[in-house]
Each structure stands twice: as C-alpha cells, then as structure tokens.
Design an enzyme around this catalytic site. Structure first.
Site, short mmCIF file in Angstrom:
data_model
loop_
_atom_site.label_atom_id
_atom_site.label_comp_id
_atom_site.label_asym_id
_atom_site.label_seq_id
_atom_site.Cartn_x
_atom_site.Cartn_y
_atom_site.Cartn_z
CD GLU A 67 1.86 2.94 -1.39
OE1 GLU A 67 2.80 3.31 -0.68
OE2 GLU A 67 1.62 1.76 -1.68
CB ALA A 88 -4.50 -11.37 3.18
CG ASP A 104 4.30 -2.54 2.89
OD1 ASP A 104 3.98 -1.99 3.95
OD2 ASP A 104 3.52 -3.18 2.19
CB SER A 142 10.14 -7.47 -0.50
OG SER A 142 8.99 -7.37 -1.28
#
Lengths: 344, 344
Positions: free
Chosen positions: A60, A143, A231, A296
């Site tokens: 992206e 992570a 996401d 989010s």
C-alpha cells in the site's frame, strides 16, 4: 545546503533515536502530534490508501498533504511472512516540500509504524475508554503487542495487561520484553481469561481471515474495544454481533469501510469520525455501559505526524545520514550536462 | 543475504551506470524493456497516478505490479522550480517482491525518468512516425531535450534535429551538449523555422499553462507529433484543432484524459492505446498523409520497466550501495526486543 541530499533515518538510527528519547516518551509525543493533526483534519488532502493486493498480502501507498508538507508511506501486510522468518509489516516513508516537490526526509517506518499505531490506539482510548480504566486485555502478542501495552500505560494510565496469544511462545516473548517496566502482566491461556476485569480489550492479531477472535458473549457492558488487527479486506477479528451493539469510531470512513471490522456491515452503518470527537463536534463515550469500538486501520495522517516528529528531532540528535537521491545540476535545465560532467 | 538491506542507486551511481553502459545504449535497452512490458499490458495492475496538486505544482505516486514484482515512482512537477534554480521534475522509485512485500531496489529516478521518457517517445515513433523519417523538430530545449534527441537518433534513426526554445540560452545549452554526437543540429529562432522539413515534431516545454506552442497551420500532412510536455491538468502544448485532425495514441486512457493534450477534448473522443498497436490489435499509422500524435504523459509501467532494467545491471557493475531500510528482527514477532537489544 546540498539540494541533492535527503536526510535518511535508517533502522539503526531509528532504534537509537527511540532509545535516546525513551520508547514511552516517543509514544506520548506521537499521540500529541497526531492529536494536533487530527484537530486540523479538514486541512489535509485525504485519500484511501492505494492498495495492490495479491494472494498472500498487500502493498500500500498512503499519501497525504497539509498544503505545506507532503508525506507518504509505503507499507506491506503479509501475514504469511512470519512463517518464513520475515516481518508481517514493513514500511518506509517520505516527507516532501509541497512548494518544490523536493524530498525533506526518507525514513524507515517499520518501527515508526509500530509506535504510531500504538500511540493512535491509546490516543483514541483516552477519548473513548471508561474513565479510570486500569486493566487491558491484549489479545495477539506479536510484533505490535509491546508497543500497545506501553502506549496504554504511558498515555492512558493502564497498570495491568492481560496477555493472550494462540501461540504461548508469543505471550512468553511479550511478557519477557515488558518485564520490569511498571506493568502488572498476567499471562492467560484463553481469550476468556484475558478479558476478565478488563475495561479495555485490544485485539492485534495478524491472520488474514475473518477470524472473530472475540465473540459477542465475551464483551461486557461498558468495555472499550481497540480493534487493531483487522485492517484489510477479508481480515477481521470481531464477531459481527459485537459491532452491532457498539458505538463505532473510525479514522477515515472511506478507508475503514473497505479495510476495517465494519467491512462486515452495510456501507451506510453509522460510524463516528474520531477527529470529530476530539474537536468537540460529536460526543465520544456517552454512558458507562456503552460499548465503544475504535475500528483502527491506520491512516496516512498518523504517518505524516510521525514523520514530522522524527524530522523535528534530527537536528538535535543527529540520528540520520544524507542520501544522494536528488539530481541537482547547477543549471536546472542541464540534467544531461550533469551526466556528461560526471565522466570527467 | 541481509534482509534489512535494500540496494540503493544514488544519483552519482546512476550517472556512473549510464556512462558505463552508454547513454544511447541505455535508451535502446529501455525501449526494448518497455516494449516487452507493453506487449504484456493486461498482466499489469494499472491505476492512474495519484496526484496531490498545489498552486505551484504536483506530487505524484505511480504504482504498478505484474503480480511478481511491484514498483512505484515518486515524482514531482513544479514548473516554477527552474526560476529558483531547482529541477522541474525530480523522482525516485522502488521495486518490491509481491510475495513478501520486501523492497528489492530503491533508486534515484530523476535521470532514469528522463531516459525512459525519451525511450518511450522514440519507441512510439518507431510505430507511428512516417517511414524513413530523418528530421525532428525539438521545441523546448530544457532538461529533457538532449535525451529526446539522442533517443530518436538511436531508436528511430533521426539524423537532423532542429532546436527551438523561447529562451535561446536553452537552445545553446542543448546544442553544446549534443555537439559531436553524430546529429546535424540546427538552431532555430522560431517554431516555424524549427518545423521546416521535419517529419517528427517533439514538443517538450515546461510551462504550466495551455500554451499551444503548435498551432494548426504549422502542422503539415503526414507529420508525427510527439507531445511530451503537456502532462498534467491545465498544461497543454497543442492547439485543439491539431488534436481534432490527428490520430491520437496514448499510454493509459484513464490517466491521459485527465493529464494529456486530450484534456481539451470530450471524454469520449476516440484514442488508441499504444500497446494495442504494438500487439497488432489495431493499426498505427495507416496512410502517408495522416497526422499521428503520441499524447505522452508517462505511465507507471515505463518506470517499472526502467527500474527492473537498472536492477538487472547492478550485479555486474556494482553501481549501488546497501541501505539499512527494513527492520528485520531474528524472530519476526520480536520487533520490540530488537529495539531493546540495540541499546546493549
């Protein structure tokens, strides 16, 4: 000033900068920068990120501009990378001067994205989570997990983090990294155990599927859900029934409707833009038993804020090098001559 | 292989690489690479470039992917830069592995864009210009001019180039740089003088306005026009009447209709995609008195081809350095631990 040189923050320099400033302090600062930029939301050129999808992941580009400074981030998302020993998400970004188009900064952003994502989550929770929240469930201990834990500690005053991951080795890693940093850490063996007593539930898993890590009966009244891992199209963490009884807050609806948890809902399902809450235009949490959800996905303005923050710290700390990236002949019309002269 | 390191071609290394390979040879090679990629046009993810406009210029991202390799270019266009001693166009670009999202190459592209733009122009003329063309008018003698002249010499066999610029110093600069390279150079004082006897007219000016450098009565039957400078909204070089009697060939219509000369025409005005001519799907030039126009704006696939070409030359020539750009912890889930360990 040498116009051909662009300041570059390598991974090594980013780590040094973050350690020099302090990880928690960086997230506090980033949350303040992002909040300041969210408060001038209408000043930005906004576009959903430009995604190139493949069977195994996505690449992206995330551009934005405030009319003076332009920024963009390159970021990938490849859930299958982990099994190959690679990062799921890597990133780098750039700032440029809108007046000239010349780059001002090139920076690694794998680490910076982890920091800004956690800072944004905690910033949103400051507005949406129940007052006095002290306990957070942290589901997904990969992570991004430690950044979330410390961001919520530094920005929201969380004191207890309840860790769960489908892979207990990830939980062990997370607990080890967070030990001795002033958080009570509870390693849990089920998601149900993790959410016990939590006022905030953070989901940050990486599987590219509609995984529904949280089901409806797990979410009690008054909880704030920080949904970070869902996401991209086809990737969600929360059961649809949770969404239907939550007040949903998002960054930029045209992007979140494609990528976020709300991809499971009709395109006209009501959502609130987080910046409007921060600007006092619409209420955030309005009752104690309301379930709030920050869906989010990460938006370009957060990266813009983070890059500007890093740039502001370079003069004093020197954690950068100079890249010979811009051809800059003495006569701007003589690009060809510059090449010829390089031969001599 | 160190996964955190990304090969980087600086401006200095790009100049060395181009000089090592030979400027004309590079353009011959680039034309072949671009042609090969145009011939597999349907294999690419295509999108109009993502533009961020301001009063003084534009900053654009140009991504594409063939499913194996992803590439994008950052490029600006600021006509007012020249008066400030800056380049009108600067650029850099990246290749990445679609399977992992990890970058494969970061490169300066100001010089590479100049080379690929000229290579694309000459490649198009090979298909569209009248057979046996030997003389080209070159209107606009700025940063792109010498590349166009040598590209047409090397790829199309042009032997005479007639130079004109509104600023005679630009013409002097161009003639000086091209001297001794096997081209007959004629410095002209008017556009009318420049087009005398030219079978090909190249317009490559930089003003951001609808400047109509060529008017209708200047363009005779059978000419091929290579329109390079009109490449963003509000920027055109050719009078509308020329367009109306030309057969118009473009790279990618959704982008060219916004940015190219054809922004002056209705959105359904017929145009031909250049790749279809190359693939034998539609005719190119079909008669000796036809006016053909390549309405060039530059498309992402050309940059993709150029970056792959550069990458293919690095192992043998070594004209690159290694950038520490990708965070790559031993355990991909332990990004946080990698930062901690950097402190020790």
């Amino acid at each position: 000033m040498m116009l051909n040189l662009v300041p570059f923050v390598s991974v090594d320099n980013m780590m040094k900068l973050v350690l020099h400033l302090g990880i928690e302090q960086v997230m506090v600062d980033l949350a303040a920068e992002i909040e300041a930029d969210f408060l001038r939301w209408p000043a930005f050129d906004k576009t959903p990120r430009i995604a190139s999808h493949s069977d195994v992941g996505v690449i992206e580009l995330m551009p934005t501009s405030d009319g003076e400074t332009y920024g963009f981030k390159y970021v990938n998302g490849h859930p299958s990378n982990m099994s190959r020993g690679l990062q799921t998400v890597t990133a780098f970004g750039l700032l440029a001067d809108v007046a000239t188009g010349y780059p001002l900064l090139l920076s690694e952003m794998t680490i910076l994205t982890a920091l800004r994502t956690a800072a944004t989550s905690a910033m949103a929770a400051k507005w949406l989570a129940p007052k006095g929240a002290t306990t957070m469930a942290l589901i997904g201990n990969g992570a991004q997990a430690e950044f979330q834990a410390l961001g919520f500690k530094a920005i929201c005053g969380i004191t207890e983090v309840r860790l769960y991951d489908i892979d207990s080795l990830a939980t062990e890693k997370c607990a080890r990294n967070l030990a001795g940093r002033g958080l009570k850490l509870v390693k849990c063996r089920t998601p149900e155990e993790a959410i016990l007593g939590a006022q905030i539930i953070t989901t940050v898993t990486a599987d590219k599927q509609l995984a529904t890590i949280l089901t409806d009966n797990m979410v009690g009244a008054g909880v704030h859900i920080n949904g970070v891992g869902g996401d991209c199209p086809g990737k969600a963490e929360l059961h649809r029934d949770i969404l239907l009884r939550s007040s949903i807050f998002v960054e930029y609806p045209p992007q979140t409707r494609v990528e976020g948890e709300i991809q499971q809902l009709p395109p006209d399902h009501p959502v609130t833009e987080l910046w409007q809450v921060m600007a006092g235009q619409t209420p955030g949490r309005s009752s104690a038993d309301q379930v709030t959800l920050f869906d989010s996905v990460g938006f370009a303005i957060e990266d813009f804020s983070a890059l500007r923050y890093v740039r502001s710290k370079l003069a004093a700390t020197g954690f950068c090098t100079q890249l010979d990236m811009i051809a800059d002949p003495d006569d701007p019309r003589d690009l060809f001559g510059m090449i010829l002269r390089a031969a001599t």
